[in-house]
Design a protein around this motif. Sequence first.
Motif, PDB file in Angstrom:
ATOM      1  N   GLY A 108      34.260  45.732  51.716  1.00 39.78           N
ATOM      2  CA  GLY A 108      35.446  44.892  51.644  1.00 39.78           C
ATOM      3  C   GLY A 108      36.598  45.620  50.990  1.00 39.78           C
ATOM      4  N   THR A 109      37.679  44.890  50.764  1.00 39.18           N
ATOM      5  CA  THR A 109      38.889  45.466  50.185  1.00 39.18           C
ATOM      6  C   THR A 109      38.815  45.478  48.662  1.00 39.18           C
ATOM      7  OG1 THR A 109      40.021  43.330  50.025  1.00 39.18           O
ATOM      8  CG2 THR A 109      40.211  44.543  52.117  1.00 39.18           C
ATOM      9  N   SER A 110      39.779  46.167  48.050  1.00 46.68           N
ATOM     10  CA  SER A 110      39.850  46.182  46.588  1.00 46.68           C
ATOM     11  C   SER A 110      40.080  44.776  46.047  1.00 46.68           C
ATOM     12  CB  SER A 110      40.987  47.108  46.123  1.00 46.68           C
ATOM     13  OG  SER A 110      40.636  48.456  46.295  1.00 46.68           O
ATOM     14  N   GLN A 111      40.907  44.009  46.715  1.00 40.56           N
ATOM     15  CA  GLN A 111      41.171  42.637  46.270  1.00 40.56           C
ATOM     16  C   GLN A 111      39.897  41.797  46.308  1.00 40.56           C
ATOM     17  OE1 GLN A 111      42.925  44.313  48.532  1.00 40.56           O
ATOM     18  NE2 GLN A 111      44.961  44.555  47.587  1.00 40.56           N
ATOM     19  N   GLU A 112      39.121  41.951  47.353  1.00 38.31           N
ATOM     20  CA  GLU A 112      37.875  41.190  47.479  1.00 38.31           C
ATOM     21  C   GLU A 112      36.854  41.609  46.426  1.00 38.31           C
ATOM     22  OE1 GLU A 112      37.977  40.351  52.311  1.00 38.31           O
ATOM     23  OE2 GLU A 112      37.112  42.212  51.526  1.00 38.31           O
ATOM     24  N   LEU A 113      36.772  42.910  46.154  1.00 34.69           N
ATOM     25  CA  LEU A 113      35.811  43.382  45.155  1.00 34.69           C
ATOM     26  C   LEU A 113      36.233  42.959  43.752  1.00 34.69           C
ATOM     27  CD1 LEU A 113      33.239  44.918  44.528  1.00 34.69           C
ATOM     28  CD2 LEU A 113      34.556  47.055  44.568  1.00 34.69           C
ATOM     29  N   ALA A 114      37.517  43.021  43.467  1.00 36.88           N
ATOM     30  CA  ALA A 114      38.005  42.601  42.150  1.00 36.88           C
ATOM     31  C   ALA A 114      37.762  41.110  41.925  1.00 36.88           C
ATOM     32  CB  ALA A 114      39.485  42.918  42.015  1.00 36.88           C
ATOM     33  N   ALA A 115      37.785  40.339  42.999  1.00 35.91           N
ATOM     34  CA  ALA A 115      37.585  38.891  42.889  1.00 35.91           C
ATOM     35  C   ALA A 115      36.121  38.505  42.743  1.00 35.91           C
ATOM     36  CB  ALA A 115      38.179  38.187  44.112  1.00 35.91           C
ATOM     37  N   GLU A 116      35.227  39.473  42.967  1.00 39.80           N
ATOM     38  CA  GLU A 116      33.793  39.193  42.871  1.00 39.80           C
ATOM     39  C   GLU A 116      33.131  40.185  41.919  1.00 39.80           C
ATOM     40  OE1 GLU A 116      31.802  37.878  46.693  1.00 39.80           O
ATOM     41  OE2 GLU A 116      33.472  39.042  47.516  1.00 39.80           O
ATOM     42  N   PRO A 117      33.370  40.084  40.623  1.00 40.06           N
ATOM     43  CA  PRO A 117      32.815  41.055  39.672  1.00 40.06           C
ATOM     44  C   PRO A 117      31.298  41.101  39.674  1.00 40.06           C
ATOM     45  CG  PRO A 117      33.769  39.171  38.524  1.00 40.06           C
ATOM     46  CD  PRO A 117      34.206  39.065  39.947  1.00 40.06           C
ATOM     47  N   GLU A 118      30.659  40.024  40.111  1.00 45.53           N
ATOM     48  CA  GLU A 118      29.198  40.019  40.153  1.00 45.53           C
ATOM     49  C   GLU A 118      28.657  41.023  41.165  1.00 45.53           C
ATOM     50  OE1 GLU A 118      30.640  36.920  43.088  1.00 45.53           O
ATOM     51  OE2 GLU A 118      31.129  37.539  41.034  1.00 45.53           O
ATOM     52  N   ILE A 119      29.454  41.375  42.172  1.00 50.72           N
ATOM     53  CA  ILE A 119      29.025  42.372  43.159  1.00 50.72           C
ATOM     54  C   ILE A 119      28.836  43.720  42.479  1.00 50.72           C
ATOM     55  CG2 ILE A 119      29.695  43.650  45.227  1.00 50.72           C
ATOM     56  CD1 ILE A 119      28.868  40.826  45.852  1.00 50.72           C
ATOM     57  N   ALA A 120      29.825  44.127  41.683  1.00 52.31           N
ATOM     58  CA  ALA A 120      29.721  45.396  40.974  1.00 52.31           C
ATOM     59  C   ALA A 120      28.569  45.367  39.977  1.00 52.31           C
ATOM     60  CB  ALA A 120      31.029  45.719  40.263  1.00 52.31           C
ATOM     61  N   ASP A 121      28.382  44.260  39.289  1.00 52.79           N
ATOM     62  CA  ASP A 121      27.271  44.162  38.337  1.00 52.79           C
ATOM     63  C   ASP A 121      25.930  44.304  39.047  1.00 52.79           C
ATOM     64  OD1 ASP A 121      29.057  43.773  36.264  1.00 52.79           O
ATOM     65  OD2 ASP A 121      28.923  41.598  36.327  1.00 52.79           O
ATOM     66  N   ARG A 122      25.839  43.730  40.212  1.00 57.53           N
ATOM     67  CA  ARG A 122      24.564  43.730  40.941  1.00 57.53           C
ATOM     68  C   ARG A 122      24.213  45.083  41.521  1.00 57.53           C
ATOM     69  NH1 ARG A 122      24.665  39.734  45.742  1.00 57.53           N
ATOM     70  NH2 ARG A 122      25.270  38.383  43.994  1.00 57.53           N
ATOM     71  N   TYR A 123      25.216  45.788  42.078  1.00 54.82           N
ATOM     72  CA  TYR A 123      24.911  46.991  42.844  1.00 54.82           C
ATOM     73  C   TYR A 123      25.370  48.306  42.194  1.00 54.82           C
ATOM     74  CZ  TYR A 123      24.043  43.721  46.670  1.00 54.82           C
ATOM     75  OH  TYR A 123      23.550  42.698  47.465  1.00 54.82           O
ATOM     76  N   ILE A 124      26.243  48.216  41.189  1.00 56.69           N
ATOM     77  CA  ILE A 124      26.774  49.438  40.578  1.00 56.69           C
ATOM     78  C   ILE A 124      26.403  49.553  39.103  1.00 56.69           C
ATOM     79  CG2 ILE A 124      28.851  50.809  40.168  1.00 56.69           C
ATOM     80  CD1 ILE A 124      30.177  49.260  42.466  1.00 56.69           C
ATOM     81  N   GLY A 125      26.377  48.445  38.404  1.00 57.92           N
ATOM     82  CA  GLY A 125      26.100  48.457  36.968  1.00 57.92           C
ATOM     83  C   GLY A 125      24.726  49.000  36.650  1.00 57.92           C
TER      84      GLY A 125
END
Length: 234
Positions: free
Chosen positions: A216-233
């Motif tokens: 997705g876009t940067s705007q979409e990723l910034a709006a879903e912080p749980e995505i980064a926590d789940r797959y990157i953190g």
Amino acid sequence: MLLELSSIETFYGRSQVLFGVDLSVGEGEVVTLMGRNGMGKTTTVRSILGLTPPARGSVTFDGRRVSGMAPYRIARLGIGLAPEGREIFPTLTVRENLVATAANRIGQPDPWTLERVFALFPRLHERQHQASFSLSGGEQQMLTIARALMTNPRLLILDEATEGLAPLIREQIWHAVEELKQAGLAILLIDKNLSRLLRIADRHYILEKGQVAWSGTSQELAAEPEIADRYIGV
């Protein structure tokens, strides 16, 4: 789209690493490939360049199917790589490293020259007659990027360009990436600095166990912080 990957499956021997990866980079886009270590990011890069050819699926660059071509032929179509391991020529000087790779095979109207890369990385200008093995890690990373630019690519792939570098050097490299984006160069970027990636990139792909888990876009990723926590953190 300048680069398109469709249903890429890549193996090392009998061990499958990529499972149907789809990815695209448009002209002038900055696109990231993220994920934890061991999820297939570098294997995706190797699949694009034919260094580890995909067993199934297709890689298309500028409308031409390149999967199955020799790596040097793929590179000559206009793909430049700054690899994670840098892989500079240590006994050559900075200037010699840059001149050794210089080419404009695709006829870029405003080609990269020594003057242009020295303007982008002034420290390389200061060190141009110095043996590359004697450079700091950050200076070697600048040289790796500059060497890729001297091939005058249409697409630049940066694999962990800021990993392990001092904060000041990281900032200089991020600034250079921003300048390259403003110049209209398409970039596929692998890095772990989410905040900077959100600022610079247009779109993102996140790999999980060799598959695209989210895009997705940067705007979409910034709006879903749980995505980064789940797959990157961590």
